[in-house]
Motif scaffolding. Structure first.
Motif, PDB file in Angstrom:
ATOM      1  N   SER A   4       0.820  -1.221   0.088  1.00 37.69           N
ATOM      2  CA  SER A   4      -0.077   0.117  -0.033  1.00 37.69           C
ATOM      3  C   SER A   4       0.919   1.182   0.133  1.00 37.69           C
ATOM      4  O   SER A   4       1.940   1.260   0.423  1.00 37.69           O
ATOM      5  CB  SER A   4      -0.976  -0.121   1.332  1.00 37.69           C
ATOM      6  OG  SER A   4      -0.284   0.065   2.438  1.00 37.69           O
ATOM      7  N   ASP A  61      -3.825  -1.854  -0.334  1.00 34.14           N
ATOM      8  CA  ASP A  61      -4.531  -1.239  -1.474  1.00 34.14           C
ATOM      9  C   ASP A  61      -5.209  -2.186  -2.134  1.00 34.14           C
ATOM     10  O   ASP A  61      -4.468  -3.110  -2.713  1.00 34.14           O
ATOM     11  CB  ASP A  61      -3.808  -0.044  -2.398  1.00 34.14           C
ATOM     12  CG  ASP A  61      -3.171   0.937  -1.470  1.00 34.14           C
ATOM     13  OD1 ASP A  61      -3.733   1.402  -0.623  1.00 34.14           O
ATOM     14  OD2 ASP A  61      -2.043   1.487  -1.860  1.00 34.14           O
ATOM     15  N   PHE A  62      -6.549  -1.742  -2.505  1.00 35.39           N
ATOM     16  CA  PHE A  62      -7.258  -3.092  -3.683  1.00 35.39           C
ATOM     17  C   PHE A  62      -8.298  -2.233  -4.177  1.00 35.39           C
ATOM     18  O   PHE A  62      -8.722  -1.055  -4.094  1.00 35.39           O
ATOM     19  CB  PHE A  62      -7.852  -4.156  -2.570  1.00 35.39           C
ATOM     20  CG  PHE A  62      -8.894  -3.499  -1.633  1.00 35.39           C
ATOM     21  CD1 PHE A  62     -10.249  -3.527  -2.026  1.00 35.39           C
ATOM     22  CD2 PHE A  62      -8.488  -3.139  -0.349  1.00 35.39           C
ATOM     23  CE1 PHE A  62     -11.250  -3.147  -1.195  1.00 35.39           C
ATOM     24  CE2 PHE A  62      -9.559  -2.637   0.320  1.00 35.39           C
ATOM     25  CZ  PHE A  62     -10.807  -2.602  -0.064  1.00 35.39           C
ATOM     26  N   ASP A  63      -8.580  -2.835  -5.472  1.00 37.16           N
ATOM     27  CA  ASP A  63      -9.634  -2.430  -6.248  1.00 37.16           C
ATOM     28  C   ASP A  63     -10.968  -3.247  -6.140  1.00 37.16           C
ATOM     29  O   ASP A  63     -11.846  -2.580  -6.408  1.00 37.16           O
ATOM     30  CB  ASP A  63      -9.089  -2.545  -7.864  1.00 37.16           C
ATOM     31  CG  ASP A  63      -7.997  -1.643  -7.841  1.00 37.16           C
ATOM     32  OD1 ASP A  63      -7.949  -0.424  -7.712  1.00 37.16           O
ATOM     33  OD2 ASP A  63      -6.868  -2.044  -8.655  1.00 37.16           O
ATOM     34  N   PHE A  64     -10.850  -4.430  -5.787  1.00 39.84           N
ATOM     35  CA  PHE A  64     -11.877  -5.146  -5.781  1.00 39.84           C
ATOM     36  C   PHE A  64     -11.526  -6.302  -4.766  1.00 39.84           C
ATOM     37  O   PHE A  64     -10.521  -6.734  -4.419  1.00 39.84           O
ATOM     38  CB  PHE A  64     -12.663  -5.775  -6.809  1.00 39.84           C
ATOM     39  CG  PHE A  64     -11.700  -6.503  -7.609  1.00 39.84           C
ATOM     40  CD1 PHE A  64     -11.928  -8.066  -7.414  1.00 39.84           C
ATOM     41  CD2 PHE A  64     -10.839  -6.278  -8.414  1.00 39.84           C
ATOM     42  CE1 PHE A  64     -11.033  -8.987  -7.948  1.00 39.84           C
ATOM     43  CE2 PHE A  64      -9.933  -7.033  -9.085  1.00 39.84           C
ATOM     44  CZ  PHE A  64      -9.954  -8.551  -9.169  1.00 39.84           C
ATOM     45  N   GLU A  65     -12.410  -6.970  -4.293  1.00 38.08           N
ATOM     46  CA  GLU A  65     -12.329  -8.157  -3.238  1.00 38.08           C
ATOM     47  C   GLU A  65     -13.366  -9.214  -4.108  1.00 38.08           C
ATOM     48  O   GLU A  65     -14.638  -8.820  -4.431  1.00 38.08           O
ATOM     49  CB  GLU A  65     -12.973  -8.037  -2.026  1.00 38.08           C
ATOM     50  CG  GLU A  65     -12.803  -9.172  -1.138  1.00 38.08           C
ATOM     51  CD  GLU A  65     -13.039  -8.908   0.362  1.00 38.08           C
ATOM     52  OE1 GLU A  65     -14.076  -8.760   0.569  1.00 38.08           O
ATOM     53  OE2 GLU A  65     -12.073  -8.773   1.087  1.00 38.08           O
ATOM     54  N   TRP A  93     -20.705  -1.935  -4.354  1.00 41.02           N
ATOM     55  CA  TRP A  93     -20.408  -1.383  -5.630  1.00 41.02           C
ATOM     56  C   TRP A  93     -21.595  -1.878  -6.815  1.00 41.02           C
ATOM     57  O   TRP A  93     -21.435  -1.436  -7.895  1.00 41.02           O
ATOM     58  CB  TRP A  93     -18.941  -2.157  -6.344  1.00 41.02           C
ATOM     59  CG  TRP A  93     -17.918  -1.469  -5.397  1.00 41.02           C
ATOM     60  CD1 TRP A  93     -17.506  -0.379  -5.393  1.00 41.02           C
ATOM     61  CD2 TRP A  93     -17.213  -2.420  -4.414  1.00 41.02           C
ATOM     62  NE1 TRP A  93     -16.404  -0.332  -4.466  1.00 41.02           N
ATOM     63  CE2 TRP A  93     -16.017  -1.434  -4.077  1.00 41.02           C
ATOM     64  CE3 TRP A  93     -16.754  -3.556  -4.449  1.00 41.02           C
ATOM     65  CZ2 TRP A  93     -15.096  -1.990  -3.206  1.00 41.02           C
ATOM     66  CZ3 TRP A  93     -16.045  -4.199  -3.209  1.00 41.02           C
ATOM     67  CH2 TRP A  93     -15.018  -3.189  -2.941  1.00 41.02           C
TER      68      TRP A  93
END
Length: 100
Positions: A4, A61-65, A93
């Motif tokens: 991150s 840090d992430f964009d989706f799970e 989302w």
């Protein structure tokens, strides 16, 4: 590279949680060493918590799970009929799509 941006120079942000935590239940965010110490104490003395230890997880840090739950019909056997998804569910989302 660090997982991150905020923790690139050392762990500054993350979560404190009990090992069986699920969907943010018994999960507390922290930012900085002082808040980490407070969150550790808060977690172990909160109502309903019988744990004697908890985990500290670095923020990533992430964009989706994505999570996949495989719950086949009781009469299904490997190598049997092809399985088709019967339910798609999204969090903040999007919305659920039945029968897709």
């Amino acid at each position: 590279p660090a997982p991150s941006v905020v923790n690139k120079d050392g762990v500054r942000k993350g979560v404190v949680k009990i090992g069986w935590s699920w969907e943010a239940r018994f999960v507390l965010h922290f930012s900085g060493e002082k808040q980490l110490a407070a969150r550790l104490q808060d977690m172990l003395v909160c109502d309903g918590c019988l744990a004697t230890r908890c985990m500290v997880q670095e923020w990533v840090d992430f964009d989706f799970e994505i999570r996949l739950f495989f719950l086949p019909p009781a009469d299904w056997a490997p190598g049997g009929a092809a399985l088709r998804p019967v339910r798609f569910e999204y969090n903040g989302w999007g919305k659920a799509e039945e029968g897709r």
